[in-house]
Scaffold this motif. Structure first.
Motif, short mmCIF file in Angstrom:
data_model
loop_
_atom_site.label_atom_id
_atom_site.label_comp_id
_atom_site.label_asym_id
_atom_site.label_seq_id
_atom_site.Cartn_x
_atom_site.Cartn_y
_atom_site.Cartn_z
N GLY A 22 -29.71 -23.24 -6.20
CA GLY A 22 -30.61 -22.66 -5.21
C GLY A 22 -29.94 -21.74 -4.23
O GLY A 22 -30.52 -21.41 -3.20
N ASN A 23 -28.74 -21.29 -4.55
CA ASN A 23 -28.04 -20.37 -3.65
C ASN A 23 -27.74 -19.08 -4.40
O ASN A 23 -28.34 -18.80 -5.43
CB ASN A 23 -26.77 -21.03 -3.08
CG ASN A 23 -26.66 -20.78 -1.58
OD1 ASN A 23 -26.82 -19.65 -1.12
ND2 ASN A 23 -26.38 -21.83 -0.84
N SER A 24 -26.82 -18.30 -3.92
CA SER A 24 -26.47 -17.03 -4.58
C SER A 24 -25.07 -16.62 -4.15
O SER A 24 -24.43 -17.30 -3.33
CB SER A 24 -27.47 -15.92 -4.20
OG SER A 24 -27.22 -15.45 -2.88
N ASP A 46 -23.82 -14.41 -9.41
CA ASP A 46 -25.14 -15.03 -9.27
C ASP A 46 -25.40 -15.76 -10.58
O ASP A 46 -25.49 -15.13 -11.64
CB ASP A 46 -26.24 -13.99 -9.06
CG ASP A 46 -26.24 -13.38 -7.67
OD1 ASP A 46 -25.73 -14.01 -6.74
OD2 ASP A 46 -26.77 -12.26 -7.53
N HIS A 50 -30.64 -17.14 -10.43
CA HIS A 50 -30.28 -17.13 -9.02
C HIS A 50 -29.94 -15.69 -8.62
O HIS A 50 -29.42 -14.92 -9.43
CB HIS A 50 -29.05 -18.01 -8.75
CG HIS A 50 -29.27 -19.46 -8.98
ND1 HIS A 50 -29.38 -20.02 -10.24
CD2 HIS A 50 -29.39 -20.50 -8.09
CE1 HIS A 50 -29.55 -21.33 -10.11
NE2 HIS A 50 -29.55 -21.64 -8.84
N LYS A 124 -37.95 -24.59 -2.56
CA LYS A 124 -38.48 -23.24 -2.82
C LYS A 124 -39.44 -22.80 -1.71
O LYS A 124 -39.54 -21.61 -1.41
CB LYS A 124 -39.18 -23.24 -4.19
CG LYS A 124 -39.73 -21.90 -4.61
CD LYS A 124 -38.64 -20.93 -5.01
CE LYS A 124 -39.22 -19.64 -5.60
NZ LYS A 124 -38.18 -18.65 -5.92
N LYS A 146 -29.50 -17.98 2.70
CA LYS A 146 -30.06 -19.09 1.94
C LYS A 146 -31.55 -18.89 1.71
O LYS A 146 -32.06 -19.15 0.61
CB LYS A 146 -29.81 -20.41 2.68
CG LYS A 146 -30.44 -21.62 2.03
CD LYS A 146 -29.85 -21.95 0.66
CE LYS A 146 -30.39 -23.27 0.14
NZ LYS A 146 -29.82 -23.64 -1.17
N ALA A 149 -31.95 -16.44 -0.95
CA ALA A 149 -31.59 -17.04 -2.23
C ALA A 149 -32.71 -17.91 -2.77
O ALA A 149 -33.02 -17.89 -3.98
CB ALA A 149 -30.30 -17.85 -2.09
N TRP A 153 -34.70 -17.59 -6.35
CA TRP A 153 -34.31 -18.68 -7.25
C TRP A 153 -35.41 -19.06 -8.23
O TRP A 153 -36.58 -19.16 -7.85
CB TRP A 153 -33.91 -19.87 -6.39
CG TRP A 153 -33.61 -21.14 -7.11
CD1 TRP A 153 -32.78 -21.32 -8.16
CD2 TRP A 153 -34.15 -22.44 -6.79
NE1 TRP A 153 -32.74 -22.65 -8.52
CE2 TRP A 153 -33.57 -23.35 -7.70
CE3 TRP A 153 -35.03 -22.91 -5.83
CZ2 TRP A 153 -33.88 -24.71 -7.68
CZ3 TRP A 153 -35.33 -24.26 -5.80
CH2 TRP A 153 -34.76 -25.14 -6.72
#
Length: 234
Positions: A22-24, A46, A50, A124, A146, A149, A153
């Motif tokens: 769930g990040n990047s 990534d 993501h 999400k 975040k 991201a 996601w």
């Protein structure tokens, strides 16, 4: 599959950075420049589904690892994987062959509990208030990255988490350091002791949360310095 990558620096040594679920690559917005200032060319991926990378039809640890290996230089001086990125690095390390592997509070074993999966899926819909509540030590830039991201996601990855293969950590393939949160829910003390007995170096950043490099950037860099990744600060 070739992944989107973000780069900092142009040094002779390559550092590969792999973010968590769930990040990047933007999550490394402070670590990347710090490593670049210390002579690295930093390549942050990534992961599939993501950031700016395309999703997969079916997710698995091996598929994520293969995508990383296909997208970054082989034999980097350094590779860092956070959380899910630590699991991915563990599956990629034999082929990637970094000079040193750093596993930041890694998810070496992924829970198959559907409640855990739904907890991830709920993120999400998070807004800035949720991030301020859950991550009070982060600064505004980290929370903004975040939030971006989470918007990008692909949450269907959580449907596959129960089938993710655990990390192959019977013995380190390359010099390997675990930098753990305090306390770490993913690598509790008995597991950490077992990994140390197998040849992994275990370090703990005191009073840090799971995303150590955002909770305590200086503490994370100090841990890297203790193992020769960056010079110690005077």
């Amino acid at each position: 599959m070739t992944l989107h990558v973000q780069e900092w620096g142009a040094g002779d040594r390559v550092a590969v950075l792999i973010h968590g679920l769930g990040n990047s690559s933007d999550s490394w917005w402070r670590v990347g420049p710090a490593l670049a200032d210390n002579g690295y060319r930093v390549v942050a991926v990534d992961l599939p589904g993501h950031g700016k990378s395309e999703p997969l039809a079916a997710y698995g640890a091996e598929a994520l690892a293969s995508s990383v290996v296909a997208s970054v230089p082989r034999n980097p001086a350094l590779a860092i994987g956070h959380s899910l990125g630590g699991l991915v690095l563990a599956h990629a390390v034999a082929e990637l062959r970094p000079g040193i592997a750093v596993y930041e509070d890694p998810a070496f074993v992924v829970s198959s509990d559907p409640v855990v999966a739904e907890g991830f899926r709920a993120q999400k819909a998070w807004g800035i208030d949720d991030l301020e509540r859950e991550h009070p030590r982060w600064d505004d830039t980290s929370r903004r990255h975040k939030l971006d991201a989470l918007t990008a996601w692909d949450p269907t990855i959580v449907d596959h988490l129960g089938a993710f293969t655990s990390a192959p950590v019977d013995a380190p393939v390359v010099p390997s350091v675990l930098v753990l949160a305090d306390p770490s829910r993913l690598i509790p003390p008995p597991f950490a002791d077992a990994l140390a007995a197998r040849g992994f170096v275990v370090d703990v950043v005191p009073d840090s949360g799971h995303v150590i490099h955002l909770d305590d950037h200086d503490g994370f860099l100090a841990a890297l310095a203790r193992h020769g990744v960056v010079p110690a600060r005077g």
